[in-house]
Every structure is written in C-alpha cells, then in structure tokens.
Enzyme design. Sequence first.
Site, PDB file in Angstrom:
ATOM      1  N   CYS A   1      13.942  10.344   6.330  1.00  0.00           N
ATOM      2  CA  CYS A   1      13.997   9.923   7.870  1.00  0.00           C
ATOM      3  C   CYS A   1      15.375   9.818   8.312  1.00  0.00           C
ATOM      4  O   CYS A   1      15.687   9.917   9.581  1.00  0.00           O
ATOM      5  CB  CYS A   1      13.312   8.255   8.006  1.00  0.00           C
TER       6      CYS A   1
ATOM      7  N   GLU B   1      10.598   0.630  10.062  1.00  0.00           N
ATOM      8  CA  GLU B   1      11.563   1.570   9.619  1.00  0.00           C
ATOM      9  C   GLU B   1      10.841   3.067   9.808  1.00  0.00           C
ATOM     10  O   GLU B   1       9.954   3.485   9.070  1.00  0.00           O
ATOM     11  CB  GLU B   1      12.185   1.576   8.209  1.00  0.00           C
TER      12      GLU B   1
ATOM     13  N   LYS C   1       0.871  -1.102   0.138  1.00  0.00           N
ATOM     14  CA  LYS C   1       0.013  -0.013   0.012  1.00  0.00           C
ATOM     15  C   LYS C   1       0.805   1.189   0.140  1.00  0.00           C
ATOM     16  O   LYS C   1       1.562   1.615   0.949  1.00  0.00           O
ATOM     17  CB  LYS C   1      -0.843  -0.016   1.318  1.00  0.00           C
TER      18      LYS C   1
ATOM     19  N   GLU D   1      11.285  14.942  15.243  1.00  0.00           N
ATOM     20  CA  GLU D   1      11.500  14.880  13.612  1.00  0.00           C
ATOM     21  C   GLU D   1      10.520  16.004  13.063  1.00  0.00           C
ATOM     22  O   GLU D   1       9.419  15.800  13.247  1.00  0.00           O
ATOM     23  CB  GLU D   1      11.012  13.553  13.148  1.00  0.00           C
TER      24      GLU D   1
HETATM   25  P1  NAI Z   1       2.309   7.940   8.473  1.00  0.00           P
HETATM   26  O1  NAI Z   1       2.919   7.176   9.168  1.00  0.00           O
HETATM   27  O2  NAI Z   1       0.788   8.228   8.868  1.00  0.00           O
HETATM   28  O3  NAI Z   1       2.049   7.449   7.031  1.00  0.00           O
HETATM   29  C1  NAI Z   1       2.911   6.282   6.579  1.00  0.00           C
HETATM   30  C2  NAI Z   1       2.121   5.290   5.925  1.00  0.00           C
HETATM   31  O4  NAI Z   1       1.431   4.458   6.694  1.00  0.00           O
HETATM   32  C3  NAI Z   1       0.997   5.563   4.745  1.00  0.00           C
HETATM   33  O5  NAI Z   1       1.046   4.547   3.846  1.00  0.00           O
HETATM   34  C4  NAI Z   1      -0.316   5.677   5.609  1.00  0.00           C
HETATM   35  O6  NAI Z   1      -1.526   5.735   4.929  1.00  0.00           O
HETATM   36  C5  NAI Z   1      -0.104   4.608   6.592  1.00  0.00           C
HETATM   37  N1  NAI Z   1      -0.751   4.602   7.781  1.00  0.00           N
HETATM   38  C6  NAI Z   1      -1.348   5.444   8.617  1.00  0.00           C
HETATM   39  N2  NAI Z   1      -2.125   4.995   9.584  1.00  0.00           N
HETATM   40  C7  NAI Z   1      -1.965   3.764   9.531  1.00  0.00           C
HETATM   41  C8  NAI Z   1      -2.454   2.882  10.419  1.00  0.00           C
HETATM   42  N3  NAI Z   1      -2.890   3.086  11.557  1.00  0.00           N
HETATM   43  N4  NAI Z   1      -2.042   1.385  10.087  1.00  0.00           N
HETATM   44  C9  NAI Z   1      -1.312   1.109   8.959  1.00  0.00           C
HETATM   45  N5  NAI Z   1      -1.025   1.925   8.222  1.00  0.00           N
HETATM   46  C10 NAI Z   1      -1.073   3.384   8.419  1.00  0.00           C
HETATM   47  O7  NAI Z   1       2.956   9.226   8.155  1.00  0.00           O
HETATM   48  P2  NAI Z   1       2.122  10.857   8.101  1.00  0.00           P
HETATM   49  O8  NAI Z   1       1.383  11.124   8.697  1.00  0.00           O
HETATM   50  O9  NAI Z   1       2.138  10.790   6.453  1.00  0.00           O
HETATM   51  O10 NAI Z   1       3.641  11.729   8.446  1.00  0.00           O
HETATM   52  C11 NAI Z   1       3.731  12.117   9.725  1.00  0.00           C
HETATM   53  C12 NAI Z   1       5.070  12.245  10.349  1.00  0.00           C
HETATM   54  O11 NAI Z   1       5.673  11.142  10.353  1.00  0.00           O
HETATM   55  C13 NAI Z   1       5.862  13.266   9.355  1.00  0.00           C
HETATM   56  O12 NAI Z   1       5.875  14.508   9.501  1.00  0.00           O
HETATM   57  C14 NAI Z   1       7.245  12.565   9.639  1.00  0.00           C
HETATM   58  O13 NAI Z   1       7.694  13.107  10.867  1.00  0.00           O
HETATM   59  C15 NAI Z   1       6.924  11.245   9.898  1.00  0.00           C
HETATM   60  N6  NAI Z   1       7.329  10.235   8.672  1.00  0.00           N
HETATM   61  C16 NAI Z   1       8.442   9.486   8.509  1.00  0.00           C
HETATM   62  C17 NAI Z   1       8.584   8.683   7.506  1.00  0.00           C
HETATM   63  C18 NAI Z   1       9.890   7.814   7.563  1.00  0.00           C
HETATM   64  O14 NAI Z   1      10.546   7.504   6.375  1.00  0.00           O
HETATM   65  N7  NAI Z   1      10.697   7.724   8.595  1.00  0.00           N
HETATM   66  C19 NAI Z   1       7.947   8.505   6.323  1.00  0.00           C
HETATM   67  C20 NAI Z   1       6.816   9.508   6.546  1.00  0.00           C
HETATM   68  C21 NAI Z   1       6.300  10.295   7.671  1.00  0.00           C
END
Ligand code: NAI
Length: 494
Positions: A305, A271, A197, A402
């Site tokens: 990240c 990750e 996804k 972050e």
């Molecule tokens: P997120 O963690 O919500 O989204 C990442 C993925 O997880 C997306 O595909 C989303 O649809 C999915 N997701 C969301 N809620 C879920 C759940 N309960 N169960 C399973 N999958 C779920 O990240 P978001 O809200 O887009 O970004 C928020 C913050 O997260 C950013 O400001 C950043 O600090 C951090 N982030 C870190 C990343 C990294 O590579 N370490 C990547 C994206 C965000």
Amino acid sequence: MATAKNNTIKLKFDSARKLAPAPESKSAAKINPRYDLFINGKFEKPSSKKYFDTINPATEEKLSEVADANEADVNKAVKAARDAYENVWSKMPAKERAKYVYRIARMIQERAREFAIIESLDGGKAIRESRDFDVPAAANHFFYYAGWADKLEYAFPNRRTTPLGVAGQIIPWNFPLLMAAWKIAPAIATGNTVILKPAETTPLTALKLAEIIQEADLPPGVVNIITGAGATGAAIVNHPDINKIAFTGSTDVGKIIQRAIAGTNKKATLELGGKAANIIFDDAPLDQAVEGVVNGIFFNQGHVCCAGSRLYVQESVFKQVVQKLKDRMETLIVGDPLDKNTDIGAINSKQQLEVINKYIKIGQKEGAEMFESSCALPGKGFFCRPTIFTNVAQSNRIAQEEIFGPVLAIQSFRTDDEVIEKANNTPFGLSAGVWTDKGSKIFNMTTKMRSGVVWANTFNKFDPTSPFGGYKESGYGREGGLHGLNAYVNVETL
Ligand code: NAI
Ligand code: MG
C-alpha cells in the site's frame, strides 16, 4: 566493467547470468489438506458446510481448502469473543495478559521457518522477504505490544484507559501474517478480544497462527480466526455486538465499511490504498537512490500500500537515473518464490495479474513509454516483469491510481515547489520518499507533504515502535507505536 568515453565507470550487468537454483524445502512446512474455523479455542466445522481452495500462485496448484464462514459462524465467533471479553480477558491483570502475548511472539520465532515457507507458498512472495521481513516483523509486533500491556499508565499519563471490547479485524493478502500481527497484538495487549478474517487467497499463515494461539493456551475466545471472502467480512462489519472495526485493504471496501458503520457506536481504523511519490533530487547519492526505488516499487511484487509507485527525478539527473534503474532492473530475478535467489515472486492471484496487465495497457494507450526487464517468466503461475513508464503526465491514470504491482510511473521536475505540488496531487496520502544530501531540504519536504510516512534517503522501512497510517483516501487512524495503542482503548481523564 567498461570505461565509458566521459570517464565515468559504466557498470555492465549481465542479464544472462544464471545462478544455480537454491530452493527452500517445502517439507519443513506442514499444511493440512483442510482447515476449519478457529472459534472459542477450537477448530470447528463451518455451519455453511462450504470450503474453498487456496492455491499456490506460482504453480496454480491447490495447497489446501479452508472454511467459508457464513453469518451463523460469525455470530458464533462474536459470541465467543464477547464471553471471553466479559468473563476472562478484560478482568485478567495486565501483566498476566502480557505473558500470553510474549508467548505468541516467541512461538512465531520458534516456527519462523515454517511460517516463511507457508507465506511464500500461499501468497507468492519471495522467501527472502517472508524469511527476513514478514515473519520477524510479525514476531516483533507481538513483543512490542506485550511490553506495553501492563504499562498503559505510562503510555497515557494521568488518564485511565479501558479496552473497547470486541474487535472485528479484516486483513488483505499482501502481508498476511504481518497484518494479522499488526491487528491482533495491540488489541489483545490492551484487553480486547478479536475476530480476525484473513484474505481469501492467503489464509494459511493466519490459520497456523491459530494453531500457535491454541498451543499458547490463550483463554478460548480471546482470538477467533475465521476464513471467508467479502460476504464474511461484511457480516463481521455489520454485526451489532462488535465495538471496533480494523480494516486494511482497498479504498473501495474501506468506503463500504464507512457507510456500514455510520450512525453506530463502532470505532474504526482504516488503512487503505496509496500512490506514494519517491523523489530524487540532483544532489542525492544516485546509486543508493536507485536501490531505494527498486525496493520501493518491486518489494513484494509491488503489492504494497505504501509502495513508491510514482518516481519524481530532478531534470538534471533524469536520464542518468532512468538508465541506472533500467540496468538494475535487468539484474532482478523473477521466478520461484521458494528460491532464495528470487527477488520478485509470483503475483498474488490471477485476478490481480489481470488488474496489473490492464494498467500496463492503459499506460501504453495514454502515450507513456514502457520499459520492462527482459527476463524470462516461468511457464506456469502468475508472473509480471518489473516495468517502468517514462513520458508520464500527472493526469495519467497510471500516475493517479493504485496499480498494486511492479509498475512504476516516472516523471521529471525542476523545483521543490513543483514536486511538492505533484507529490500531493493524488487522492491518496499514505507514504512518500525523499532522496537528497541536504537535511534542510528533507525537513522542508516532509513538512509539506500530505502523507502519513515520509522516508528520507531510504524507503519501505518499518518498525513496531513507529506509527503508520494515512491521509485522505488512504484511510484514518494509526497502527504501530504508541498511536497504535490509542486505537484500542477508551481514554478517560482521571
Ligand atoms: P479487498 O479490499 O477487496 O480485500 C481486502 C480484505 O477485505 C479481504 O479480506 C476481503 O475478503 C475483505 N472484503 C472484501 N469485501 C468486503 C466487504 N464488503 N466488507 C468487509 N470486508 C470485505 O481487496 P482486493 O479486491 O483483494 O484488491 C483490490 C485492490 O485493492 C488491489 O488491486 C489494491 O489496489 C487494493 N488493495 C490494497 C491493499 C492495501 O494494503 N492498501 C491490500 C489489498 C488490496
Ligand atoms: Mg493462496
């Protein structure tokens, strides 16, 4: 150039320098007005009957709409993956599986230009990066793991390996195609089948990848790609017939996933976030180090990240480094992601821009001193100037949390022990950077820093052969290299 009083050459950067626009043509990329779910080798309408828009964050215009998969759709995708696993993929000789993985790699290369354009349109990253980094690195991952498929007995000598089964893979919006490659390539090379996804703001390159997978004639059900937001992700995580969850994203969602799979047989690799320290000693080549700082925090708008979002500069060169950095920031071109001259593209979403702006305000309130480059920003779309803070305290939120944007927190230090303590003093432990002339200092630092990756005299370097992953709240498990195979197989002693 002008010669300063103390006889050092002072570089004069002209921030008013204008380059003629050099936009990449959109016409080389075909985007359908609507995308369905890729399940069992076919594009199928979602049982939810719902679709949502994905926009271009640089213009706020709609690019396409994609299906919003619900639980019934997830069930269908898992069933397809299970059938493909039991009846076809796990039974196929490894060298036959490898051919499909190689084919996907080659097809990504053949359509590299189209992938790069769509990646920049959908997510806002500069075309220079999607063209020169994201897309080639994605192809390389498929090539690398294709090579391992029929050589697992060399990867795990005197052990028997078996695939885990069906993997649910959830990826973020910062490197959409590359994260899809990191997840899919090792999983299918080792005989698993997957449901992937992509993130809701950047689904298009994963759906292009689905088209390639269809053309590559991969047996139906081996790779299923379904779109949706958090609820779709949660339905994948909670599905009882999934053997492994691979997640890249926020630490908050990582914790939700850990709770959801506690007590089940599901394996997981997580990750998550980071707050990397980039450390400059006074014996470092300062100009190269400043380039490394720029690459560390402004690459991909800071949506990384492992971004070097904390800078530690040894006190004796602090002023000099900060001045060089400010000068360099004035030369960075912020704007149209499709322009080949652009260094910093659009922030991925309105929501993320709000997060970044919130942290910029917090930094100011905490008493840190802010500097941002003086460039003009486009009138439309989501953009943020490269920004640094000095006068930062270790306890400040901008030094601990972050931000995931082009915002750097800078502090000074005097001794090795002090900087190691400061570098390790966050809840995260994903990456770090050390700039020094001395090999012994590099080894001393790298052994004491609690982070999965430590770069020496460089930053943000990636290679499919090299494992990547974190300590502490940055998650667990490794992706890439031999370690990345380990995450997709059961290893038994013979
Ligand atoms: P997120 O963690 O919500 O989204 C990442 C993925 O997880 C997306 O595909 C989303 O649809 C999915 N997701 C969301 N809620 C879920 C759940 N309960 N169960 C399973 N999958 C779920 O990240 P978001 O809200 O887009 O970004 C928020 C913050 O997260 C950013 O400001 C950043 O600090 C951090 N982030 C870190 C990343 C990294 O590579 N370490 C990547 C994206 C965000
Ligand atoms: Mg988008």
